[in-house]
Scaffold this motif. Structure first.
Motif, PDB file in Angstrom:
ATOM      1  N   TYR A  50       0.950  -1.274  -0.170  1.00  0.00           N
ATOM      2  CA  TYR A  50       0.044   0.114  -0.066  1.00  0.00           C
ATOM      3  C   TYR A  50       0.725   1.079  -0.025  1.00  0.00           C
ATOM      4  CZ  TYR A  50      -4.058   2.857   0.857  1.00  0.00           C
ATOM      5  OH  TYR A  50      -5.174   3.841   0.482  1.00  0.00           O
ATOM      6  N   PRO A  51       0.680   2.089  -1.027  1.00  0.00           N
ATOM      7  CA  PRO A  51       1.774   3.194  -1.259  1.00  0.00           C
ATOM      8  C   PRO A  51       1.321   4.561  -0.252  1.00  0.00           C
ATOM      9  CG  PRO A  51       0.175   3.196  -3.134  1.00  0.00           C
ATOM     10  CD  PRO A  51      -0.220   2.089  -2.079  1.00  0.00           C
ATOM     11  N   ASP A  52       1.002   4.155   0.961  1.00  0.00           N
ATOM     12  CA  ASP A  52       1.098   5.259   1.944  1.00  0.00           C
ATOM     13  C   ASP A  52       1.279   4.638   3.202  1.00  0.00           C
ATOM     14  OD1 ASP A  52       0.544   7.886   3.180  1.00  0.00           O
ATOM     15  OD2 ASP A  52      -0.998   8.085   1.681  1.00  0.00           O
ATOM     16  N   VAL A  53       1.344   5.569   4.419  1.00  0.00           N
ATOM     17  CA  VAL A  53       1.903   5.070   5.567  1.00  0.00           C
ATOM     18  C   VAL A  53       0.767   3.833   6.260  1.00  0.00           C
ATOM     19  CG1 VAL A  53       3.050   7.103   6.202  1.00  0.00           C
ATOM     20  CG2 VAL A  53       0.450   6.952   6.958  1.00  0.00           C
ATOM     21  N   TYR A  54       1.427   3.311   7.146  1.00  0.00           N
ATOM     22  CA  TYR A  54       0.530   2.278   7.776  1.00  0.00           C
ATOM     23  C   TYR A  54      -0.591   2.501   8.139  1.00  0.00           C
ATOM     24  CZ  TYR A  54      -0.105  -1.485  11.373  1.00  0.00           C
ATOM     25  OH  TYR A  54      -0.533  -2.574  12.216  1.00  0.00           O
ATOM     26  N   GLU A  55      -0.879   3.633   8.985  1.00  0.00           N
ATOM     27  CA  GLU A  55      -2.409   4.217   9.525  1.00  0.00           C
ATOM     28  C   GLU A  55      -3.576   4.211   8.486  1.00  0.00           C
ATOM     29  OE1 GLU A  55       0.817   5.234  10.144  1.00  0.00           O
ATOM     30  OE2 GLU A  55       0.507   6.995  11.539  1.00  0.00           O
ATOM     31  N   ILE A  56      -2.805   4.559   7.229  1.00  0.00           N
ATOM     32  CA  ILE A  56      -3.765   4.763   6.202  1.00  0.00           C
ATOM     33  C   ILE A  56      -4.003   3.371   5.408  1.00  0.00           C
ATOM     34  CG2 ILE A  56      -4.089   5.987   3.831  1.00  0.00           C
ATOM     35  CD1 ILE A  56      -2.718   8.425   5.018  1.00  0.00           C
ATOM     36  N   GLY A  57      -3.040   2.770   5.184  1.00  0.00           N
ATOM     37  CA  GLY A  57      -3.197   1.374   4.507  1.00  0.00           C
ATOM     38  C   GLY A  57      -3.781   0.438   5.281  1.00  0.00           C
ATOM     39  N   MET A  58      -3.879   0.603   6.759  1.00  0.00           N
ATOM     40  CA  MET A  58      -4.394  -0.456   7.501  1.00  0.00           C
ATOM     41  C   MET A  58      -6.115  -0.100   7.650  1.00  0.00           C
ATOM     42  SD  MET A  58      -2.946  -3.082   8.695  1.00  0.00           S
ATOM     43  CE  MET A  58      -3.506  -3.478  10.166  1.00  0.00           C
ATOM     44  N   SER A  59      -6.409   1.008   7.065  1.00  0.00           N
ATOM     45  CA  SER A  59      -7.792   1.321   6.927  1.00  0.00           C
ATOM     46  C   SER A  59      -8.479   1.107   5.550  1.00  0.00           C
ATOM     47  CB  SER A  59      -8.010   2.891   7.244  1.00  0.00           C
ATOM     48  OG  SER A  59      -7.187   3.088   8.563  1.00  0.00           O
ATOM     49  N   ASN A  60      -7.723   0.514   4.750  1.00  0.00           N
ATOM     50  CA  ASN A  60      -8.301   0.124   3.300  1.00  0.00           C
ATOM     51  C   ASN A  60      -9.048  -0.959   3.451  1.00  0.00           C
ATOM     52  OD1 ASN A  60      -7.438  -1.460   0.896  1.00  0.00           O
ATOM     53  ND2 ASN A  60      -7.701   0.808   0.113  1.00  0.00           N
ATOM     54  N   MET A  61     -10.176  -1.006   2.828  1.00  0.00           N
ATOM     55  CA  MET A  61     -10.982  -2.188   2.696  1.00  0.00           C
ATOM     56  C   MET A  61     -10.452  -3.211   1.815  1.00  0.00           C
ATOM     57  SD  MET A  61     -13.668  -1.845   4.840  1.00  0.00           S
ATOM     58  CE  MET A  61     -14.750  -2.970   4.025  1.00  0.00           C
ATOM     59  N   ALA A  62      -9.870  -3.285   0.698  1.00  0.00           N
ATOM     60  CA  ALA A  62      -9.567  -3.844  -0.349  1.00  0.00           C
ATOM     61  C   ALA A  62      -8.543  -4.908   0.113  1.00  0.00           C
ATOM     62  CB  ALA A  62      -9.161  -3.472  -1.617  1.00  0.00           C
ATOM     63  N   LEU A  63      -7.384  -4.394   0.760  1.00  0.00           N
ATOM     64  CA  LEU A  63      -6.411  -5.307   1.266  1.00  0.00           C
ATOM     65  C   LEU A  63      -6.577  -6.515   2.024  1.00  0.00           C
ATOM     66  CD1 LEU A  63      -3.005  -2.994   1.425  1.00  0.00           C
ATOM     67  CD2 LEU A  63      -3.854  -4.491  -0.308  1.00  0.00           C
ATOM     68  N   PRO A  64      -7.405  -6.285   3.076  1.00  0.00           N
ATOM     69  CA  PRO A  64      -7.916  -7.416   3.799  1.00  0.00           C
ATOM     70  C   PRO A  64      -8.442  -8.454   3.242  1.00  0.00           C
ATOM     71  CG  PRO A  64      -8.691  -5.374   5.040  1.00  0.00           C
ATOM     72  CD  PRO A  64      -8.060  -5.021   3.725  1.00  0.00           C
ATOM     73  N   ILE A  65      -9.387  -8.142   2.042  1.00  0.00           N
ATOM     74  CA  ILE A  65      -9.930  -9.077   1.442  1.00  0.00           C
ATOM     75  C   ILE A  65      -9.006 -10.015   0.514  1.00  0.00           C
ATOM     76  CG2 ILE A  65     -11.615  -9.352  -0.711  1.00  0.00           C
ATOM     77  CD1 ILE A  65     -13.029  -6.844   0.130  1.00  0.00           C
ATOM     78  N   LEU A  66      -7.991  -9.209   0.047  1.00  0.00           N
ATOM     79  CA  LEU A  66      -7.015 -10.014  -0.640  1.00  0.00           C
ATOM     80  C   LEU A  66      -5.999 -10.891   0.089  1.00  0.00           C
ATOM     81  CD1 LEU A  66      -6.051  -7.081  -3.477  1.00  0.00           C
ATOM     82  CD2 LEU A  66      -7.818  -8.959  -3.667  1.00  0.00           C
ATOM     83  N   TYR A  67      -5.945 -10.281   1.160  1.00  0.00           N
ATOM     84  CA  TYR A  67      -4.836 -10.829   2.206  1.00  0.00           C
ATOM     85  C   TYR A  67      -5.606 -12.285   2.600  1.00  0.00           C
ATOM     86  CZ  TYR A  67      -1.918 -11.102   6.594  1.00  0.00           C
ATOM     87  OH  TYR A  67      -1.104 -11.306   7.546  1.00  0.00           O
ATOM     88  N   GLU A  68      -6.962 -12.218   2.820  1.00  0.00           N
ATOM     89  CA  GLU A  68      -7.372 -13.562   3.241  1.00  0.00           C
ATOM     90  C   GLU A  68      -7.609 -14.462   2.229  1.00  0.00           C
ATOM     91  OE1 GLU A  68     -10.999 -13.389   6.181  1.00  0.00           O
ATOM     92  OE2 GLU A  68     -11.931 -13.859   4.505  1.00  0.00           O
ATOM     93  N   LEU A  69      -7.988 -13.893   0.930  1.00  0.00           N
ATOM     94  CA  LEU A  69      -8.182 -14.669  -0.169  1.00  0.00           C
ATOM     95  C   LEU A  69      -6.883 -15.374  -0.435  1.00  0.00           C
ATOM     96  CD1 LEU A  69     -10.478 -14.397  -3.011  1.00  0.00           C
ATOM     97  CD2 LEU A  69      -8.239 -13.948  -3.702  1.00  0.00           C
ATOM     98  N   LEU A  70      -5.771 -14.692  -0.723  1.00  0.00           N
ATOM     99  CA  LEU A  70      -4.584 -15.289  -1.047  1.00  0.00           C
ATOM    100  C   LEU A  70      -4.261 -16.199   0.020  1.00  0.00           C
ATOM    101  CD1 LEU A  70      -3.144 -12.076  -2.541  1.00  0.00           C
ATOM    102  CD2 LEU A  70      -3.753 -13.934  -3.889  1.00  0.00           C
ATOM    103  N   ASN A  71      -3.922 -15.893   1.165  1.00  0.00           N
ATOM    104  CA  ASN A  71      -3.458 -16.560   2.239  1.00  0.00           C
ATOM    105  C   ASN A  71      -4.430 -18.083   2.594  1.00  0.00           C
ATOM    106  OD1 ASN A  71      -1.077 -15.824   3.274  1.00  0.00           O
ATOM    107  ND2 ASN A  71      -2.148 -14.101   4.068  1.00  0.00           N
ATOM    108  N   SER A  72      -5.757 -17.981   1.883  1.00  0.00           N
ATOM    109  CA  SER A  72      -6.284 -19.185   1.971  1.00  0.00           C
ATOM    110  C   SER A  72      -5.850 -20.378   1.102  1.00  0.00           C
ATOM    111  CB  SER A  72      -7.863 -18.913   1.923  1.00  0.00           C
ATOM    112  OG  SER A  72      -8.015 -18.689   0.441  1.00  0.00           O
ATOM    113  N   GLN A  73      -5.111 -20.075   0.194  1.00  0.00           N
ATOM    114  CA  GLN A  73      -4.695 -20.915  -0.582  1.00  0.00           C
ATOM    115  C   GLN A  73      -3.405 -21.517  -0.124  1.00  0.00           C
ATOM    116  OE1 GLN A  73      -5.057 -20.573  -4.509  1.00  0.00           O
ATOM    117  NE2 GLN A  73      -7.112 -19.644  -4.099  1.00  0.00           N
ATOM    118  N   PRO A  74      -3.357 -22.923   0.008  1.00  0.00           N
ATOM    119  CA  PRO A  74      -2.257 -23.418   0.741  1.00  0.00           C
ATOM    120  C   PRO A  74      -0.835 -23.287   0.233  1.00  0.00           C
ATOM    121  CG  PRO A  74      -3.993 -25.206   0.045  1.00  0.00           C
ATOM    122  CD  PRO A  74      -4.301 -23.704  -0.428  1.00  0.00           C
TER     123      PRO A  74
END
Ligand code: SF4
Length: 611
Positions: free
Chosen positions: A40-64
């Motif tokens: 995420y091309p901004d600081v942690y506090e802004i990036g951690m508030s983004n809605m899309a990244l958690p979706i992708l984080y969960e989706l990708l990590n769900s693949q073994p």
């Protein structure tokens, strides 16, 4: 590798770089086949508030066989230390340098973060220009709203994911697995992924310009590349993310969040999100209720935001809110309802929340005059705005925030005068109801014409026009004693340039970054002089992109990205705006045939129901 402690002692907010947060996922590095850095091309506090990244984080990590780790732009103090010590930028989870990952995926949600993408690649010791990266470097991809005009970033990104990542990523991973197994050259992968709907590989296209410098065309150079890239759209929202990473420091949206619906049917003509997230897809009430419960259990939050582009358009939102409050009262649940319509039902809705939530209310009339609200298709009348304000005062509020835009198409000084009159009337209502002057905050942004909207052809107001309107507003609002906030119009000018730019702008972005521009969205970091110099040195004019009315038949550099809404519909909407004609919301009324009726099941069903 971890960043040494003696570095972290020297930077502000070291927790931005430590990782180890609740619910973060650390997989075995050596045992996992595909490694992806979600960036995420901004600081942690802004990036951690983004809605899309958690979706992708969960989706990708769900693949073994896949691991996804996060990385955010290091603030300038951390950057200085990393550069001085030659330490490469690393992920938060396993602390591996980004250059060791297979894929680096950037989320592009705001044009003023573009220089941070270049900076993060450079800090990761990866060549910034795609053409200079070889088979030993990670693949650099990007998605998000800005990817819908990918051209300004085409020099830096190997390929773009257009639309809902949940749809395209599994196919992309299949392709990547296959390619990695063969240890083939990158070019082979690029040609394979170009076959996947919704993937745009800019290096497989040739761009031509007309003699006068106007954009002419983008043409595929290989058979796999499609002349038009169709946005991916999930028909049904996937299950909500209910186990997101919980930050240890305060972030911008410091609460749980659940997406209750995607898309908006209202058709405000300035709003890019209203076009590019069509059609509306709702999550069922039972799924929301269960999801909120899981968020409370998994994260410990007692505040949850019901996220949507227009929260009270969600069917039976009042019942949903009442059910959630009742169901989770033992947790003292607080609900946050962003993006409310300007009507008295919004006030009743917020008033139905437990009393500790009665803090601020925000309404967005966007324009002061009825004429201009018709132009932008914001169908709220002055009576409705005043009734909303009266309802708020009667229910106990003594302060709220109003959002307007300046520089809208066809706007005159009379329209600005009408903002002042409207705020004045609201003040009088407050005085009558409360016996004292209400505290109003008036936030005014500068209109930025965006690609894929009915206003994609219009000229952006210049600095002199905006200054005159701002001055009028400042003087006029003095007697209401409301607080006026107004961002630097130069920031909006740059946003307008980058959002409707072509591939030549890559040189400007590159030069501005070389001159030291990063974190352009931050007031204290924005350096307009750098950008002007970058334009001058590359022989391009910002006004050419921002302050030039484009004829309706001029080829547009983003027209090869097919968001599903047709150019014919956008042109028709542009004309209706100039004629001052509204177009009704298609949620409960007739379909306006925006183009999605040809390929979206929801819209086809609606057409059948209404015919
Ligand atoms: S196709 Fe019709 S119903 Fe679907 S989003 Fe467009 S206007 Fe609305």
């Amino acid at each position: 590798m971890t960043y040494p402690d003696n570095i972290l002692y020297q930077v502000t907010k070291p927790a931005r770089y430590t990782g180890g947060e609740w619910n973060s996922i650390v997989k075995g590095w050596d045992k996992t086949y595909i490694k992806i850095a979600l960036s995420y091309p901004d600081v942690y506090e802004i990036g951690m508030s983004n809605m899309a990244l958690p979706i992708l984080y969960e989706l990708l990590n769900s693949q073994p066989d896949v691991l996804a780790e996060r990385v955010y732009a290091p603030w300038v103090d951390m950057e200085a230390i990393l550069r001085a010590r030659g330490i490469p930028l690393a992920s938060l989870e396993s602390k591996h340098p980004l250059k060791d990952f297979d894929i680096i995926g950037f989320s592009l949600g705001y044009e003023l973060t573009y220089t941070n993408v270049l900076n993060m690649l450079h800090l990761a010791q990866i060549p910034v220009l795609a053409a200079e990266r070889d088979d030993s470097h990670p693949i650099v991809i990007a998605g998000g709203t800005c990817a819908l005009n990918p051209e300004p970033m085409a020099d830096f990104i190997d390929f773009f994911v257009i639309g809902d990542g949940e749809e395209a990523l599994p196919e992309l991973l299949d392709c990547f697995r296959d390619w990695k197994g063969k240890a083939a050259p990158k070019q082979q992968l690029f040609q394979q992924v170009a076959n996947i709907p919704g993937i745009y590989v800019p290096s497989l296209y040739q761009v031509e310009y007309q003699a006068a410098g106007l954009f002419k065309s983008i043409t595929p150079t290989v058979p796999q590349a499609k002349p038009s890239i169709q946005r991916r759209i999930v028909n049904k929202l996937p299950p909500p993310v209910t186990k997101p990473v919980v930050p240890y420091i305060e972030v911008v949206h410091d609460r749980g969040a659940i997406e209750i619906q995607r898309g908006c049917s209202r058709g405000c003509r300035f709003c890019q999100a209203g076009i590019i997230y069509r059609p509306v897809r709702e999550r069922s009430q039972s799924e929301v209720i269960q999801g909120v419960g899981e968020i409370i259990t998994n994260c410990g939050y007692n505040e949850v935001s019901l996220v949507s582009l227009c929260t009270n358009d969600y069917p039976d939102i009042d019942k949903l809110v009442a059910n959630l409050i009742h169901r989770y009262q033992e947790y003292n649940l607080t609900l946050s309802l962003p993006s409310l319509r300007t009507d008295s039902s919004s006030v009743s809705l917020v008033a139905s929340l437990p009393s500790h939530r009665k803090t601020g209310l925000t309404f967005a009339p966007e324009a002061g005059s009825q004429r201009l609200r018709r132009t932008i298709n914001k169908y709220v009348t002055e009576d409705e705005i005043l009734q909303t304000a009266a309802a708020a005062f009667n229910k106990g509020w003594s302060s709220f925030k109003l959002y307007f835009m300046l520089g809208l198409p066809n706007e005159t000084l009379d329209d600005v005068q009408e903002i002042i009159q409207l705020v004045d009337k609201i003040c009088s209502l407050g005085r009558k109801a409360k016996g004292q002057r209400p505290q109003l905050r008036v936030s005014v942004s500068t209109f930025v014409p965006k690609p894929h909207t009915p206003f994609q052809w219009v000229v952006q107001a210049n600095q002199a026009e905006l200054d005159a309107k701002h001055e009028l507003l400042k003087q006029g609002l003095r007697r209401t004693r409301s607080r006026l906030s107004w961002p630097d119009p130069k920031v909006s000018l740059l946003e307008a340039v980058l959002s409707r730019g072509d591939r030549r702008l890559g040189k400007v972005i590159y030069r501005a970054w070389q001159l030291g521009s990063t974190f352009d969205a931050w007031d204290e970091r924005f350096n307009y002089e750098n950008w002007l110099r970058a334009f001058a040195e590359t022989g391009l004019e910002p006004d050419f992109y921002a302050q030039r009315e484009r004829p309706l038949d001029e080829p547009l550099p983003w027209a090869h990205i097919d968001v599903g809404v047709t150019m014919a519909f956008l042109k028709q909407e542009c004309q209706r705006a100039l004629d001052g004609r509204e177009t009704p919301d298609c949620r409960n009324k007739a379909c306006n045939a925006c183009g999605l009726e040809h390929w979206q099941p929801q819209c086809q069903q609606k057409l059948q129901r209404l015919s």
